[in-house]
Design a protein around this motif. Structure first.
Motif, short mmCIF file in Angstrom:
data_model
loop_
_atom_site.label_atom_id
_atom_site.label_comp_id
_atom_site.label_asym_id
_atom_site.label_seq_id
_atom_site.Cartn_x
_atom_site.Cartn_y
_atom_site.Cartn_z
N ALA A 159 -7.19 -0.85 -5.75
CA ALA A 159 -8.53 -1.37 -5.47
C ALA A 159 -8.45 -2.65 -4.64
N ASP A 160 -7.48 -3.51 -4.95
CA ASP A 160 -7.28 -4.73 -4.16
C ASP A 160 -6.93 -4.39 -2.72
N GLY A 186 -9.84 -3.07 -0.79
CA GLY A 186 -10.71 -4.19 -0.42
C GLY A 186 -10.21 -4.89 0.83
N ARG A 187 -8.90 -5.07 0.94
CA ARG A 187 -8.33 -5.69 2.15
C ARG A 187 -8.58 -4.80 3.37
N TYR A 241 -10.94 -2.54 3.76
CA TYR A 241 -12.38 -2.54 4.03
C TYR A 241 -12.77 -3.83 4.75
N ALA A 242 -12.24 -4.96 4.30
CA ALA A 242 -12.52 -6.25 4.94
C ALA A 242 -12.00 -6.27 6.38
N THR A 265 -13.12 5.43 2.36
CA THR A 265 -14.32 4.62 2.18
C THR A 265 -14.90 4.31 3.55
#
Length: 87
Positions: A29-30, A33-34, A36-37, A82
């Motif tokens: 998940a971390d 997130g990276r 996606y960012a 995603t």
């Protein structure tokens, strides 16, 4: 991969899952997130040349759909892609 100027897809390739094979585990998940960012930075023009050089392809792995399907239904350990869309 991008979806025009307003969207992009963050790959889930290589990300681990919980024992239910449905949800990402905490490290995955971390990492998602990276990724996606990173897509957001690219879409909004905030990723300058030096940042792109430092990151390279690490946050932009190939999409799951880029690999051939297997008899087990694809890669194990991958959950989903995603999509980031800007409005």
């Amino acid at each position: 991969r991008t979806l025009g100027e307003r969207g992009a897809v963050a790959s889930a390739r290589g990300l681990g899952h919980n024992t239910d094979c449905l949800h990402f585990n905490a490290p995955a998940a971390d990492e998602l997130g990276r990724r996606y960012a990173w897509k957001w930075l690219l879409l909004t023009g905030r990723a300058d040349a030096s940042l792109r050089f430092m990151v390279g392809n690490r946050l932009d792995p190939p999409l799951l759909s880029a690999e051939p399907a297997t008899s087990t239904g694809g890669s194990e350990g991958n959950v989903a892609e995603t999509t980031a869309v800007l409005d």
